[in-house]
Enzyme design. Structure first.
Site: not given
Ligand code: AMP
Length: 124
Positions: A33-34, A92, A100-101, A105
């Site tokens: 879960r996000d 993304n 962001e990550v 995903h």
């Molecule tokens: P993106 O902008 O597509 O890279 O999305 C990254 C997502 O990772 C965001 O929706 C964040 O809320 C989520 N996220 C970041 N850290 C964590 C975490 N520790 N556990 C679950 N989700 C996370």
């Protein structure tokens, strides 16, 4: 292509350094879960392999990984009860998307009407 950063947050989750709320796991895939849910159901599906983006995954992953990944996405949506009402997936990729990550995903979002796909002040 951007090289893979072993210190990204999803790499830490895969190593077990950071906890997560797992909804599905197999040899190739982890789904959890996000932490900042944008809908009643907001699940992130990630491959266990080191892929930066969907482009990297599409180019470099093996057939077994690709099949396992996309099958997991559809099975999770079904298991979460999203198939009937509908849902959205988002991947993304890179700067313009706001990724962001830097570990590939897919977001699965559902559980309510999600509105327009993009809400932006910038015209196309
Ligand atoms: P993106 O902008 O597509 O890279 O999305 C990254 C997502 O990772 C965001 O929706 C964040 O809320 C989520 N996220 C970041 N850290 C964590 C975490 N520790 N556990 C679950 N989700 C996370």
């Amino acid at each position: 292509m951007v090289s893979y950063d072993d210190n990204n947050i999803f790499a830490k989750i895969l190593r077990g350094d950071i906890p997560n709320d797992t909804v599905f796991e197999d040899d190739h895939v982890l789904a959890f879960r996000d932490i900042s849910a944008q809908a009643p159901v907001h699940i992130l599906v990630i491959p266990k392999g080191k892929y930066v983006s969907v482009s990297d995954f599409g180019a470099a992953a093996g057939a077994e990984e690709v099949t396992a990944f996309w099958r997991a996405v559809s099975n999770i949506a079904e298991d979460q009860g999203l198939s009937e009402g509908g849902f959205r997936i988002i991947a993304n990729s890179g700067l313009n998307s706001g990724q962001e990550v830097p570990h590939f995903h897919v977001h699965i979002l559902g559980g309510r009407a999600l509105g327009p796909m993009l809400r932006s002040s910038e015209a196309a």
